[in-house]
Design a protein around this motif. Structure first.
Motif, PDB file in Angstrom:
ATOM      1  N   LEU A 124      -2.260  22.409  -6.814  1.00  0.00           N
ATOM      2  CA  LEU A 124      -2.329  21.316  -5.854  1.00  0.00           C
ATOM      3  C   LEU A 124      -2.782  20.035  -6.541  1.00  0.00           C
ATOM      4  CD1 LEU A 124      -5.503  21.652  -3.578  1.00  0.00           C
ATOM      5  CD2 LEU A 124      -5.143  23.053  -5.602  1.00  0.00           C
ATOM      6  N   MET A 125      -2.576  18.905  -5.849  1.00  0.00           N
ATOM      7  CA  MET A 125      -3.054  17.628  -6.330  1.00  0.00           C
ATOM      8  C   MET A 125      -2.987  16.612  -5.197  1.00  0.00           C
ATOM      9  SD  MET A 125       0.157  16.413  -8.786  1.00  0.00           S
ATOM     10  CE  MET A 125      -0.584  14.847  -9.256  1.00  0.00           C
ATOM     11  N   ILE A 126      -3.725  15.528  -5.349  1.00  0.00           N
ATOM     12  CA  ILE A 126      -3.610  14.367  -4.476  1.00  0.00           C
ATOM     13  C   ILE A 126      -3.183  13.216  -5.362  1.00  0.00           C
ATOM     14  CG2 ILE A 126      -4.862  12.682  -3.072  1.00  0.00           C
ATOM     15  CD1 ILE A 126      -6.719  14.891  -2.148  1.00  0.00           C
ATOM     16  N   ASP A 127      -2.135  12.515  -4.940  1.00  0.00           N
ATOM     17  CA  ASP A 127      -1.684  11.379  -5.742  1.00  0.00           C
ATOM     18  C   ASP A 127      -0.988  10.378  -4.829  1.00  0.00           C
ATOM     19  OD1 ASP A 127      -1.431   9.849  -7.972  1.00  0.00           O
ATOM     20  OD2 ASP A 127      -0.085  11.185  -9.046  1.00  0.00           O
ATOM     21  N   ALA A 128      -0.766   9.178  -5.383  1.00  0.00           N
ATOM     22  CA  ALA A 128      -0.068   8.144  -4.627  1.00  0.00           C
ATOM     23  C   ALA A 128       1.339   8.622  -4.272  1.00  0.00           C
ATOM     24  CB  ALA A 128      -0.021   6.854  -5.438  1.00  0.00           C
ATOM     25  N   ALA A 148       0.850  -1.191   0.000  1.00  0.00           N
ATOM     26  CA  ALA A 148       0.000   0.000   0.000  1.00  0.00           C
ATOM     27  C   ALA A 148       0.886   1.241   0.000  1.00  0.00           C
ATOM     28  CB  ALA A 148      -0.921   0.011   1.219  1.00  0.00           C
ATOM     29  N   THR A 149       0.280   2.358  -0.293  1.00  0.00           N
ATOM     30  CA  THR A 149       1.009   3.627  -0.239  1.00  0.00           C
ATOM     31  C   THR A 149       0.030   4.745   0.092  1.00  0.00           C
ATOM     32  OG1 THR A 149       2.471   5.141  -1.436  1.00  0.00           O
ATOM     33  CG2 THR A 149       0.746   4.079  -2.720  1.00  0.00           C
ATOM     34  N   GLY A 150       0.497   5.717   0.840  1.00  0.00           N
ATOM     35  CA  GLY A 150      -0.365   6.825   1.209  1.00  0.00           C
ATOM     36  C   GLY A 150      -0.744   7.687   0.018  1.00  0.00           C
ATOM     37  N   GLU A 170       4.384   0.779   1.488  1.00  0.00           N
ATOM     38  CA  GLU A 170       4.349   0.348   2.875  1.00  0.00           C
ATOM     39  C   GLU A 170       3.976  -1.131   2.951  1.00  0.00           C
ATOM     40  OE1 GLU A 170       1.660   2.861   4.976  1.00  0.00           O
ATOM     41  OE2 GLU A 170       2.665   4.704   4.373  1.00  0.00           O
ATOM     42  N   PRO A 171       4.690  -1.898   3.768  1.00  0.00           N
ATOM     43  CA  PRO A 171       4.296  -3.289   3.969  1.00  0.00           C
ATOM     44  C   PRO A 171       2.882  -3.370   4.544  1.00  0.00           C
ATOM     45  CG  PRO A 171       6.486  -2.867   4.865  1.00  0.00           C
ATOM     46  CD  PRO A 171       5.875  -1.532   4.542  1.00  0.00           C
ATOM     47  N   VAL A 172       2.180  -4.439   4.218  1.00  0.00           N
ATOM     48  CA  VAL A 172       0.823  -4.624   4.707  1.00  0.00           C
ATOM     49  C   VAL A 172       0.707  -5.967   5.407  1.00  0.00           C
ATOM     50  CG1 VAL A 172      -0.251  -3.178   2.950  1.00  0.00           C
ATOM     51  CG2 VAL A 172       0.114  -5.604   2.494  1.00  0.00           C
ATOM     52  N   ARG A 218      -5.376   4.573   1.918  1.00  0.00           N
ATOM     53  CA  ARG A 218      -4.181   4.329   1.128  1.00  0.00           C
ATOM     54  C   ARG A 218      -4.519   3.727  -0.242  1.00  0.00           C
ATOM     55  NH1 ARG A 218      -0.743   0.613   5.062  1.00  0.00           N
ATOM     56  NH2 ARG A 218      -2.764  -0.446   5.082  1.00  0.00           N
ATOM     57  N   ALA A 219      -3.700   4.079  -1.230  1.00  0.00           N
ATOM     58  CA  ALA A 219      -3.735   3.341  -2.486  1.00  0.00           C
ATOM     59  C   ALA A 219      -3.092   1.982  -2.226  1.00  0.00           C
ATOM     60  CB  ALA A 219      -2.966   4.094  -3.562  1.00  0.00           C
TER      61      ALA A 219
END
Length: 223
Positions: free
Chosen positions: A102-106, A24-26, A189-191, A147-148
């Protein structure tokens, strides 16, 4: 309004079987370095004072990044114009240059950019990769996407014993020290490992969230 079901040549529930979650990633909200706000509340206040004057970028219409910003607009009550790009890289380039603000992205897409990180959209726990960036929920903005993530599916006809064997092998690989050390270098990120059944329930929950989000934002017709 687009009918998303008619656009897809497959159905996740009908055509595939869940195997396991991989990583996963924020999802990170970032702004141009000269943007006159340094916290999420300040960003919202500034955008409310300048409705329709700013543009946000995304890797493309209908992307997770695009949907996340539309949900942000709805939750925060702000008016920002969408500027779709063909991928994260050109959007980030224009964000750094100031064409968009601005933007939101992985996180892997934006972590190394010369931009200002404002918030992680996850509602529950800080990112293990960028723990210094505050959660959007800590600023009172709840309901943004978490999270993505990356998962593994198999064709529907795959036998159960094969599904279970692949899931067990993937879990073994993800637990190895080499992979555990490599994932953060890639912005991942580890899950917690999931069985196929657990991943299936996770998929159901994620799909329900995004179907509701697309309906609430009025972006797509989803049946």
């Amino acid at each position: 309004m687009l009918d998303i079901d008619a656009m897809l040549p497959y159905d996740v529930g009908r055509d595939f079987r869940p195997v396991t979650l991989l990583a996963a990633t924020g999802m990170l909200m970032v702004v141009n370095a000269q943007f006159p706000a340094t916290t999420l509340p300040e960003v919202i206040t500034h955008l409310k004072a300048h409705p329709g004057e700013y543009s946000y970028g995304s890797p493309g219409t209908g992307s997770t990044s695009h949907l996340s910003m539309e949900i942000f607009k709805q939750l925060a009550g702000v008016d920002v114009v969408h500027a779709p790009y063909k991928g994260s890289a050109p959007a980030l380039t224009d964000l750094i240059g100031g064409s968009i603000k601005l933007m939101i992205d992985a996180m892997p897409q934006v972590k190394a950019g010369r931009v200002r990180a404002i918030a992680i959209t996850s509602n529950d726990e800080p990112s293990t990769i960028m723990p210094e960036v505050p959660l959007a929920s800590a600023a009172g903005l709840k309901g943004l996407p978490g999270r993505a993530w990356y998962g593994m599916l198999a064709p529907k006809a795959t036998p159960t014993d094969i599904i279970d064997k692949i899931a067990a092998d993937v879990e073994s690989v993800l637990r190895s020290p080499e992979i555990a050390a490599k994932l953060p270098q890639l912005g991942l990120e580890p899950v917690k490992p999931m069985t196929p059944a657990e991943f299936g329930r996770f998929l159901d929950k994620e799909m329900a969230y995004w179907v509701d989000a697309t309906r609430r934002t009025g972006m797509y017709q989803v049946e």
